[in-house]
Design a protein around this motif. Structure first.
Motif, short mmCIF file in Angstrom:
data_model
loop_
_atom_site.label_atom_id
_atom_site.label_comp_id
_atom_site.label_asym_id
_atom_site.label_seq_id
_atom_site.Cartn_x
_atom_site.Cartn_y
_atom_site.Cartn_z
N GLN A 42 0.83 -1.20 0.00
CA GLN A 42 0.00 0.00 0.00
C GLN A 42 0.86 1.25 0.00
O GLN A 42 0.54 2.23 -0.68
CB GLN A 42 -0.91 -0.01 1.22
N ALA A 43 1.97 1.21 0.76
CA ALA A 43 2.84 2.38 0.79
C ALA A 43 3.46 2.64 -0.56
O ALA A 43 3.83 3.76 -0.88
CB ALA A 43 3.93 2.18 1.84
N MET A 44 3.60 1.58 -1.40
CA MET A 44 4.16 1.76 -2.74
C MET A 44 3.07 2.09 -3.76
O MET A 44 3.31 2.03 -4.97
CB MET A 44 4.89 0.49 -3.18
N GLY A 45 1.88 2.35 -3.31
CA GLY A 45 0.83 2.78 -4.22
C GLY A 45 0.05 1.65 -4.85
O GLY A 45 -0.63 1.84 -5.86
N ILE A 46 0.16 0.45 -4.28
CA ILE A 46 -0.57 -0.69 -4.84
C ILE A 46 -1.90 -0.81 -4.11
O ILE A 46 -1.93 -1.00 -2.89
CB ILE A 46 0.26 -1.98 -4.70
#
Lengths: 473, 364
Positions: free
Chosen positions: B222-226
């Motif tokens: 989630q932190a990587m934008g997934i």
């Protein structure tokens, strides 16, 4: 009705986001243009060299000294014969030694063994002599077939080809340079156009709030309650542009909770967080979902390394760029060449960042099984992939030894200087925090104790009490 | 040798033979393309089937075994993507396979529309169910998700039973001509190969990496934008669609099925067999999934039946798959795909050992 339509039709904000993505790709293509061109140039020159050499080969063969040539030919053939038969000799010798030992253990005579060995050895010798004879015949045949001509033709051709090579290489270099110039001009034109369109769209999208010029992130009255537990209670601080901001406090003070609120892992109970994003607009962080925060220019690292262990380090960096691709699911499914092209641009960038972190040697290693210090570096590299304005580091020095920590301090400073990033870090290693931070904020039980330069915070009595306990009078 | 002399007589002494790639290397490079491997695999399977049906070189039972393996493999590959790459699990494969069977029955056999329409209908319905399960998977994880999908599968099976307990599709027309049992392979094998290639493309693409990231750590992903929602939905939709396609291929081969029987395509036993197949073969490998399915569905009718010992004791055949699961889980958690890799190292070790036995240890 109008509301539904507004939801379906792309809003100015959405259009702006798309334009941003376009601009981002144009910029990264511009960045990688020189590398791609030089690679191409090397390939082309190698091709030219190869073809010219091919043309020269026949003349070279005619001109070379045939005696010398055939001597070397035969020497090499014999050498490869000996190498091939080395194992046979060795097997014989070792077999003999084994047999002798065995015979001596059993008190048997060994003369017969040695005689048998000698016989076999002689056979091998005769075989080799025959091969040498055969080579001699080959040599005679070769010398009868070819004669050495004068080397004048060869020298002339060589000069001619050398001239040709220089011309061709110059031509290719010029051609590629011109092509690069043209592409660059085109891309720059495109970028200018996109920027113009963006400026127009920006007028339609108002900023959420205004921030002072030098402030990047403003946290105002942040509250995070878990039931009755007040993990963070009314916390207010500003993070200025280009500084290293340290958040310290005893265990359970709520440092990581603050991080998780900023990166939207927790939905804050109250308070405001404003952030000046990559495009220089002020946004309210609370209006974003957790996986959209990274697009605004906030990336983070984790306390425990959270990498994908089954893929290489380079691929791990590419994971951070999942939202950057213009190609969608269908393009991935069919395997269009466009995906490869995009990936190559991103890979060049990833290699640049790995070089910056000093771990480019590990690019193709699996993340599984690498030392912890390297994995920590990979994680920081991953956070750098998206040109974030704010990099949040959760205990970057946890689990590192003294040398690695000192190295990390230098790296963090370099990141700030070279990537124009602001760094917000939580750390227990006081030497590191006091050494590199410009501003330190101390919190305890979710409340602010002190904020200021490291010296000020160190001298603060409330901080000393929180860390060392109340002084008895 | 020739190299040295030519270096002496060449224009550029140092890098004459370094660049560029010769034709041979170009061919090697093309041969290492994994997509070509899948196509070659398909051709080989076709040849084997042709030998079994038309030339009668191989026993006819091979035909059924391999066709069933190919049809079930499609759902195993989907399950492989779900379990190995997205870290989700499901026991609903059987129910999803039924979607394909009933779509063929209602759309093609009863309404007389072309076969391709029924496959598209199956895909659409499967996608809807995949969306539902995907949404649920955001809230519920691991073993609870497995139980939930198991329940869903049983619900689907009961729906099939009340719709029409036993179905018989009769003869199906494809491109205007009636499809005989012997010609089914011209439909099923190409579909399998296409599915393999598509799955390979997904796995090596950014989408596959995003799924792996999600499996390893949801927080980091989630932190990587997934977006978890997007990729979990995607994984479940792909899995259900593959299962539905597999179902329509199965009904094409068998012609008839009964929902209330315990060994039908959409019974619980299918879901368990597919799970076992993926575990045996290796949950992160397409080849492994296909091979595992062969062990579960094809080994019996092709190889074991020709051994007299097994024809006398048919109970032992089921024991074999059970023992295989235990052995693989204990010694090769990565499945038979991992075993193959390990074998390479073992061979190298053996070679060294044999050499040492023959010639003695290296003295230095």
């Amino acid at each position: 009705m109008a509301k539904i339509l507004a939801n379906i039709l792309p809003s100015p904000a959405n259009k702006l986001a798309l334009k941003r993505k376009e601009l981002h790709w144009i910029v990264s293509e511009l960045d990688s243009l020189e590398e791609v061109t030089s690679k191409r140039e090397q390939e082309e020159i190698a091709k030219i060299k190869f073809s010219l050499n091919k043309r020269l080969n026949k003349a070279a063969f005619d001109a070379c000294d045939k005696n010398e040539y055939v001597q070397e030919l035969i020497y090499n053939k014999l050498l490869s014969y000996d190498v091939k038969n080395y194992m046979n000799h060795r097997a014989l010798n070792h077999g003999l030694i084994k047999k002798i030992f065995k015979a001596k253990r059993e008190n048997k005579p060994i003369d017969a063994l040695i005689a048998e060995h000698d016989k076999k050895y002689d056979e091998l010798k005769i075989k080799r002599a025959k091969y040498v004879d055969k080579l001699e015949q080959e040599k005679q045949r070769f010398l009868a077939k070819y004669t050495t001509t004068s080397s004048q033709d060869y020298e002339n051709l060589k000069k001619e080809l050398m001239l040709e090579f220089e011309q061709k290489a110059d031509g290719i270099k010029k051609e590629l340079a011109a092509k690069m110039q043209k592409t660059r001009a085109q891309l720059e034109q495109k970028a200018a156009k996109v920027k113009e369109e963006m400026a127009e769209l920006k007028k339609q999208v108002p900023d959420a709030a205004t921030l002072p010029d030098d402030v990047l992130l403003q946290v105002k009255g942040l509250k995070m309650y878990f039931g009755g537990l007040k993990a963070v209670d009314d916390l207010t601080f500003d993070v200025k542009k280009g500084e290293i901001f340290g958040l310290i406090g005893p265990n359970g003070a709520g440092k990581t909770t603050v991080f998780n609120c900023i990166t939207r892992f927790y939905n804050a109970t109250g308070g405001d967080m404003y952030f000046e994003n990559r495009q220089g607009e002020v946004v309210d962080l609370r209006s974003f979902k957790v996986h959209d925060v990274i697009l605004q220019g906030i990336s983070r690292t984790f306390q425990n390394v959270e990498l994908v262990k089954e893929i290489s380090v380079l691929d791990n960096l590419l994971v951070a760029c999942t939202r950057e691709y213009r190609s969608g699911f269908w393009a991935h499914l069919i395997g269009l060449p466009m995906v490869k092209k995009e990936e190559n641009i991103l890979k060049l960038k990833a290699m640049r960042i790995l070089k910056f972190m000093g771990i480019e040697a590990y690019a193709n290693w699996y993340a599984m099984g690498l030392p912890y210090g390297i994995l920590k570096k990979v994680e920081i590299a991953r956070a750098l992939m998206l040109d974030s304005r704010l990099i949040i580091m959760d205990e970057p020095a946890a689990g590192l030894n003294d040398t690695e920590t000192a190295d990390l301090a230098q790296t963090i400073k370099r990141i700030r200087d070279e990537f124009n990033a602001t760094i917000l870090l939580v750390e227990h290693d006081m030497k590191l925090v006091m050494g590199i931070c410009d501003t330190v904020c101390a919190i305890s039980f979710g409340q602010m104790l002190a904020i200021g330069t490291p010296q000020e915070v160190q001298a603060n009595q409330a901080v000393q009490q929180a860390y060392l306990g109340a002084m008895e009078e | 040798m020739k190299k040295n002399l030519l270096n002496k007589y060449s224009l550029f002494a140092q890098d004459t033979f370094v660049q560029p790639q010769s034709k041979m290397i170009g061919i090697k490079k093309a041969a290492s393309n994994p997509i070509l491997h899948y196509i070659i695999f398909g051709v080989i399977i076709m040849v084997v089937l042709y030998m079994a049906v038309q030339l009668k070189v191989l026993p006819y039972s091979w035909y059924g075994g391999i066709i069933y393996t190919a049809a079930y493999s499609i759902s195993s590959i989907g399950f492989c993507l779900l379990m190995g790459y997205s870290g989700l699990a499901s026991l609903g494969t059987g129910g999803f396979i039924g979607i394909g069977c009933y779509a063929v029955y209602y759309v093609t056999a009863l309404s007389g529309l072309p076969f391709i329409v029924s496959v598209i209908a199956a895909i659409v319905i499967a996608a809807v169910i995949g969306v539902i399960v995907g949404f649920i998977s955001l809230r519920i994880e691991s073993i609870y998700l497995v139980i939930l999908t198991l329940g869903l599968s049983e619900i689907l099976r009961n729906i099939y039973m009340s719709l029409s307990d036993s179905i018989n599709i009769g003869t199906i027309k494809i491109f205007g001509s009636a499809l005989k049992t012997a010609d089914v392979m011209y439909v099923i094998i190409p579909v399998l190969i296409i599915i393999m290639i598509i799955t390979h493309n997904i796995i090596v693409s950014p989408t596959g990496r995003a799924m792996l990231a999600m499996k390893n750590s949801t927080a980091a992903a989630q932190a990587m934008g997934i977006s978890l929602l997007k990729y979990r939905l995607m994984a479940f939709i792909i899995c259900t669609i593959y299962a539905a396609i597999s179902g329509s291929m199965l009904i094409l081969r068998s012609g008839a099925a009964t929902a209330s029987s315990g060994t039908s395509f959409y019974a619980l036993i299918t879901s368990l067999n597919i799970l076992a197949a993926v575990i045996i073969g290796g949950y992160k490998s397409i080849w492994g999934a296909v091979f595992g399915t062969f062990v579960m569905y094809g080994l019996n009718s092709t190889i074991l039946q020709s051994i007299p010992f097994f024809t006398e004791n048919p109970a032992l055949i089921t024991i074999i798959s059970g023992v295989l699961v235990i052995v693989v889980v204990m010694f090769y958690p990565g499945g038979l795909a991992q075993l193959l890799q390990n074998l390479k190292f073992t061979f190298a070790k053996w070679k060294k050992k044999i050499r040492e036995d023959k010639y003695g240890k290296d003295i230095g």
